[in-house]
Design an enzyme around this catalytic site. Structure first.
Site: not given
Length: 279
Positions: A43, A183
């Protein structure tokens, strides 16, 4: 020969700023994490890792990021991601929780359009290319499993980073190699387990705790430490209150400065950093 890895965890806008600051503070005092054999970015960490492995001065990168903060960054703090996270994290296993996030992604219109997301990714990582050292993570929408992408995966770096950063409810999934990805930090904020097999590991983790049945970084590091010498860096007493809101772009400069000060202090006080990472 000693092998070395760096793990860069998630944390939204705050994570990018804090990690960049820490790395810059270390680098200015002789601790060069860009010499690692492997950099595993999740991320926010995938963004920082892209800059780090491409030889970018992290101090300069931090300054540029603060000056280019996009309008969409400011809107992230108002998203209901944490409510969504709480519901998804009620699963009994990491894969079940991952699938929950996949269903949320598929059932909701993203708050930020793909074009706006792609433009922001170009600002953040558009000048960088895959390197041998860099690995990014993303979660498969269908299987709930976390996967690593690298230069041999057949995808563009920008798209791999976009997938690793695709927070459900905020950004839509990213289609890569025939599958949809979101993510990489949803079932582990740091994915420290992917550094298994490296002798020396630095884990920079803004996200310390896991939700529900998900692991926290301390448990991950404890497991990793069975076969590796691991240095864990988490926010100190100055940084922690500043990074409490992962999506508050207004604090980027303060967070970066706090991270930098922490990096300087660690460079002087952590004996293992000086022993294994000083250049």
């Amino acid at each position: 020969m000693t092998t070395r890895a760096v793990v860069l965890g998630g944390g939204g806008i705050a994570g990018i700023a804090w990690e960049s600051g820490v790395i810059a503070g270390l680098a200015d005092n002789g601790i060069k994490l860009n010499t690692a054999d492997k950099v595993i970015g999740t991320s926010a960490g995938s963004i920082v890792g892209s800059a780090l492995t491409n030889g970018q001065s992290m101090k300069d990168y931090l300054a540029a990021m603060a000056s280019q903060s996009a309008e969409q960054d400011q809107s992230l703090a108002s998203m209901d991601f944490f409510e969504l996270f709480g519901r998804a994290a009620a699963g009994s296993s990491a894969e079940e929780i991952g699938k929950n996030f996949g269903r949320i992604t598929q059932s909701r219109e993203p708050a930020i359009a793909d074009d706006a997301r792609n433009n922001r990714m170009k600002q953040l990582v558009g000048q960088f290319n895959w390197t041998d050292a860099l690995t990014t993570t993303a979660l498969n929408v269908e299987t709930g499993k976390t996967h690593q992408f690298n230069k041999d995966s057949g995808v563009e770096l920008l798209q791999a980073v976009a997938a690793s950063s695709a927070v459900p409810g905020i950004w839509g999934s990213v289609h890569l190699n025939g599958e949809d990805w979101i993510d990489g930090g949803l079932t582990s904020g740091n994915n420290a387990q992917f550094a298994e097999g490296y002798d020396q590991v630095v884990v920079i983790a803004m996200i310390e705790q896991g939700q529900g049945t998900l692991p926290n970084v301390y448990d991950e590091v404890k497991e990793l430490s069975k076969n590796s010498n691991v240095i864990l860096i988490t926010p100190d007493d100055t940084s922690r209150p500043l990074v409490a809101d992962s999506f508050n772009a207004s604090l980027v400069e303060k967070i970066g400065a706090a991270g930098y000060a922490q990096g300087v202090k660690l460079a002087h006080e952590n004996a293992d950093l000086r022993k294994y990472w000083y250049n």
